[in-house]
Every structure is written in structure tokens, then in C-alpha cells.
Design a protein around this motif. Structure first.
Motif, PDB file in Angstrom:
ATOM      1  N   MET A  82       0.844  -1.186   0.000  1.00  0.00           N
ATOM      2  CA  MET A  82       0.000   0.000   0.000  1.00  0.00           C
ATOM      3  C   MET A  82       0.886   1.245   0.000  1.00  0.00           C
ATOM      4  SD  MET A  82      -3.242   0.575  -0.162  1.00  0.00           S
ATOM      5  CE  MET A  82      -3.950  -0.954   0.423  1.00  0.00           C
ATOM      6  N   PHE A  83       0.388   2.303  -0.663  1.00  0.00           N
ATOM      7  CA  PHE A  83       1.180   3.517  -0.798  1.00  0.00           C
ATOM      8  C   PHE A  83       0.381   4.740  -0.349  1.00  0.00           C
ATOM      9  CE2 PHE A  83       2.657   0.448  -3.862  1.00  0.00           C
ATOM     10  CZ  PHE A  83       4.035   0.516  -3.746  1.00  0.00           C
ATOM     11  N   LYS A  84       1.090   5.832  -0.107  1.00  0.00           N
ATOM     12  CA  LYS A  84       0.448   7.110   0.180  1.00  0.00           C
ATOM     13  C   LYS A  84       1.127   8.190  -0.655  1.00  0.00           C
ATOM     14  CE  LYS A  84       3.384   8.092   4.205  1.00  0.00           C
ATOM     15  NZ  LYS A  84       3.408   8.391   5.653  1.00  0.00           N
ATOM     16  N   LEU A  85       0.377   9.224  -0.972  1.00  0.00           N
ATOM     17  CA  LEU A  85       0.929  10.334  -1.717  1.00  0.00           C
ATOM     18  C   LEU A  85       1.811  11.185  -0.804  1.00  0.00           C
ATOM     19  CD1 LEU A  85      -1.180   9.412  -3.775  1.00  0.00           C
ATOM     20  CD2 LEU A  85      -1.780  11.807  -4.156  1.00  0.00           C
ATOM     21  N   THR A  86       2.905  11.689  -1.350  1.00  0.00           N
ATOM     22  CA  THR A  86       3.781  12.561  -0.567  1.00  0.00           C
ATOM     23  C   THR A  86       3.433  14.028  -0.780  1.00  0.00           C
ATOM     24  OG1 THR A  86       5.421  12.584  -2.348  1.00  0.00           O
ATOM     25  CG2 THR A  86       5.677  10.908  -0.634  1.00  0.00           C
ATOM     26  N   ARG A  87       2.680  14.320  -1.850  1.00  0.00           N
ATOM     27  CA  ARG A  87       2.256  15.686  -2.144  1.00  0.00           C
ATOM     28  C   ARG A  87       1.069  15.620  -3.104  1.00  0.00           C
ATOM     29  NH1 ARG A  87       7.226  18.386  -5.154  1.00  0.00           N
ATOM     30  NH2 ARG A  87       8.324  17.383  -3.433  1.00  0.00           N
ATOM     31  N   PRO A  88       0.334  16.728  -3.233  1.00  0.00           N
ATOM     32  CA  PRO A  88      -0.784  16.731  -4.179  1.00  0.00           C
ATOM     33  C   PRO A  88      -0.297  16.528  -5.613  1.00  0.00           C
ATOM     34  CG  PRO A  88      -1.001  18.530  -2.612  1.00  0.00           C
ATOM     35  CD  PRO A  88       0.375  17.960  -2.423  1.00  0.00           C
ATOM     36  N   ALA A  89      -1.194  16.001  -6.447  1.00  0.00           N
ATOM     37  CA  ALA A  89      -0.882  15.782  -7.859  1.00  0.00           C
ATOM     38  C   ALA A  89      -2.078  16.194  -8.695  1.00  0.00           C
ATOM     39  CB  ALA A  89      -0.550  14.315  -8.105  1.00  0.00           C
ATOM     40  N   GLU A 110       4.976   7.029  -1.637  1.00  0.00           N
ATOM     41  CA  GLU A 110       5.900   6.241  -0.836  1.00  0.00           C
ATOM     42  C   GLU A 110       5.135   5.116  -0.172  1.00  0.00           C
ATOM     43  OE1 GLU A 110       7.605   8.962   1.938  1.00  0.00           O
ATOM     44  OE2 GLU A 110       5.916   8.867   3.339  1.00  0.00           O
ATOM     45  N   GLU A 111       5.835   4.050   0.109  1.00  0.00           N
ATOM     46  CA  GLU A 111       5.184   2.881   0.696  1.00  0.00           C
ATOM     47  C   GLU A 111       4.757   3.164   2.130  1.00  0.00           C
ATOM     48  OE1 GLU A 111       6.033  -1.913   1.432  1.00  0.00           O
ATOM     49  OE2 GLU A 111       7.618  -0.600   0.656  1.00  0.00           O
ATOM     50  N   ILE A 112       3.566   2.693   2.475  1.00  0.00           N
ATOM     51  CA  ILE A 112       3.090   2.787   3.855  1.00  0.00           C
ATOM     52  C   ILE A 112       3.639   1.582   4.613  1.00  0.00           C
ATOM     53  CG2 ILE A 112       1.080   2.744   5.368  1.00  0.00           C
ATOM     54  CD1 ILE A 112      -0.505   4.076   3.127  1.00  0.00           C
ATOM     55  N   ILE A 113       4.466   1.853   5.620  1.00  0.00           N
ATOM     56  CA  ILE A 113       5.080   0.774   6.395  1.00  0.00           C
ATOM     57  C   ILE A 113       4.295   0.595   7.693  1.00  0.00           C
ATOM     58  CG2 ILE A 113       7.172   0.014   7.582  1.00  0.00           C
ATOM     59  CD1 ILE A 113       8.756   1.707   5.565  1.00  0.00           C
ATOM     60  N   PRO A 114       3.676  -0.579   7.894  1.00  0.00           N
ATOM     61  CA  PRO A 114       2.915  -0.805   9.131  1.00  0.00           C
ATOM     62  C   PRO A 114       3.810  -0.643  10.364  1.00  0.00           C
ATOM     63  CG  PRO A 114       2.494  -2.546   7.530  1.00  0.00           C
ATOM     64  CD  PRO A 114       3.651  -1.749   7.006  1.00  0.00           C
ATOM     65  N   THR A 115       3.316   0.122  11.335  1.00  0.00           N
ATOM     66  CA  THR A 115       4.090   0.363  12.554  1.00  0.00           C
ATOM     67  C   THR A 115       3.240   0.088  13.788  1.00  0.00           C
ATOM     68  OG1 THR A 115       3.478   2.704  12.629  1.00  0.00           O
ATOM     69  CG2 THR A 115       5.513   2.130  11.451  1.00  0.00           C
ATOM     70  N   THR A 116       3.917  -0.152  14.888  1.00  0.00           N
ATOM     71  CA  THR A 116       3.264  -0.375  16.176  1.00  0.00           C
ATOM     72  C   THR A 116       3.872   0.575  17.196  1.00  0.00           C
ATOM     73  OG1 THR A 116       2.781  -2.706  15.730  1.00  0.00           O
ATOM     74  CG2 THR A 116       2.907  -2.050  18.043  1.00  0.00           C
ATOM     75  N   MET A 117       3.026   1.153  18.044  1.00  0.00           N
ATOM     76  CA  MET A 117       3.534   1.987  19.135  1.00  0.00           C
ATOM     77  C   MET A 117       3.925   1.074  20.293  1.00  0.00           C
ATOM     78  SD  MET A 117       3.626   5.027  18.036  1.00  0.00           S
ATOM     79  CE  MET A 117       4.153   5.766  19.604  1.00  0.00           C
ATOM     80  N   LEU A 118       5.150   1.216  20.719  1.00  0.00           N
ATOM     81  CA  LEU A 118       5.703   0.344  21.757  1.00  0.00           C
ATOM     82  C   LEU A 118       6.190   1.196  22.926  1.00  0.00           C
ATOM     83  CD1 LEU A 118       6.657  -2.609  22.440  1.00  0.00           C
ATOM     84  CD2 LEU A 118       8.845  -1.986  21.384  1.00  0.00           C
TER      85      LEU A 118
END
Length: 203
Positions: A1-8, A121-129
Motif C-alpha cells: 500500500m502507498f500514500k501520496l507525498t504531495r498533491p498531484a 511512498e510505501e506505507i510501512i505498518p508500525t506499532t507503538m511500543l
């Protein structure tokens, strides 16, 4: 999955109708609504849109025949594997009717073209630890954490025993980090959630 880094943005003409597309990253539904309101052209024949945030989504045909605009835009978002995004496709009618199939292709294709060209850019799954570290281990742990450029220290709070770190950790690093912290502190580090004790987290 990806997210935009700026408007297009993107524009194209199909059978004398002009289609202008703008896509942008959004954080929540309120941001999506604000973006759509700000980017709807008053002189356009239709301002159709879709947004997606995880499992939540909305779309609108804005007066076009049902299913010919908003849904194809959403399908373009899904097809490009983009999340946390809003897309507005505005149409200025040029006098030639496109038909329902033509409209769906025009709106979906305009959205897909814009998203393909957008910086992502790729969305990297993260966990709050949360990690509780005693004063005796603090300097060593801090120095080792600095070596990880993809682990973000969101907060650090001191108490009578040491410090509690709030870390944003990529899921792929959870187990290696938990093992490292336990080794560095001889098992004194307290992790919440306890990655090494919960099989579902370390799987």
C-alpha cells in the motif's frame, strides 16, 4: 500500500469534455471534506470525488448518472493501491454525451492517470511500543536506538526508576528490537505490548 507525498494534478480532454483531476494525501474524514470543498470548481459541470482512509471510504457522482463517476474514481484509488487519499475529478461538458460506460472510463481513467503520476511512498505498518528502561541501562539503550533510522521516539518520560520510551516501530523490527532490548538490559526492560510473550505479536 502507498500514500501520496504531495498533491498531484492531471488534465485531459475526452470528446470535447475537459476533465481536471487533483489528488492529495489526507489524514481523516474532516480533511477529505475540506479538500473536496476547496477543489470543486464552481463553473464545472460536475465535481465528482472519492476518498479512502483504511477501510473507510466515500464517493460522489455529483449529478452524473449513478455509478459512472464516484465509484470508478474509488476503483482507481484501489487499483493504484493508494490509501489516505482524496481525489476530485471535475468535468466541463463539451456538448458530446459519453454514455454511462464512457463516463465511467473517463472518470476512472482520469483518476488512475493522476495517481500513477503522483509521487508516492510505501506505507510501512508500525506499532507503538512503550519501553520502561532503568537509569542504569539508559545511556546504552539510547545509543543503540539512535542507530535505527526507521524507529521514531515519539516521547520519553522520566520517573523515579528511569525513563519510559514511546517508540513507533516498523512491524518487521518489533521482534528484533524486543530481543535487543532484553539482551542489552539483561531482561530488565519492560515492554508494552510484550512482543516476546505474545505469540500473535511475534508471529
Amino acid at each position: 500500500m502507498f500514500k501520496l507525498t504531495r498533491p498531484a494534478t492531471a488534465e485531459r480532454e475526452i470528446k470535447k469534455s475537459r476533465f481536471a483531476t487533483i489528488a492529495a494525501p489526507i489524514a481523516d474524514e474532516a480533511a477529505a471534506k475540506a479538500f473536496i470543498a476547496e477543489n470543486a470548481f464552481a463553473d464545472a459541470s460536475h465535481n465528482c470525488w472519492a476518498w479512502r482512509i483504511g477501510a473507510d471510504y466515500r464517493f460522489s457522482d455529483d449529478g452524473e448518472p449513478g455509478g459512472t463517476a464516484g465509484k470508478p474514481i474509488l476503483q482507481a484509488i484501489e487499483g493504484q493501491e493508494v490509501d489516505n487519499v482524496a481525489v476530485v475529478v471535475s468535468r466541463w461538458f463539451g456538448g458530446v454525451k459519453l454514455g454511462t460506460g464512457g463516463l465511467a472510463r473517463a472518470y476512472g481513467g482520469s483518476a488512475a492517470e493522476c495517481l500513477r503520476a503522483a509521487e508516492k511512498e510505501e506505507i510501512i505498518p508500525t506499532t507503538m511500543l512503550s519501553v520502561a528502561i532503568a537509569f542504569t541501562d539508559l545511556a546504552l539503550v539510547e545509543s543503540r536506538l539512535e542507530a535505527f533510522d526507521d524507529i521514531v521516539t515519539a516521547a520519553r518520560d522520566f520517573d523515579a526508576d528511569g525513563a519510559v520510551f514511546r517508540l513507533a516501530v516498523p512491524d518487521r523490527r518489533l521482534v528484533p528490537l524486543a530481543e535487543l532490548l532484553r539482551d542489552l538490559t539483561n531482561g530488565r526492560a519492560a515492554l508494552d505490548p510484550d512482543i516476546l510473550a505474545d505469540p500473535s505479536l511475534s508471529a
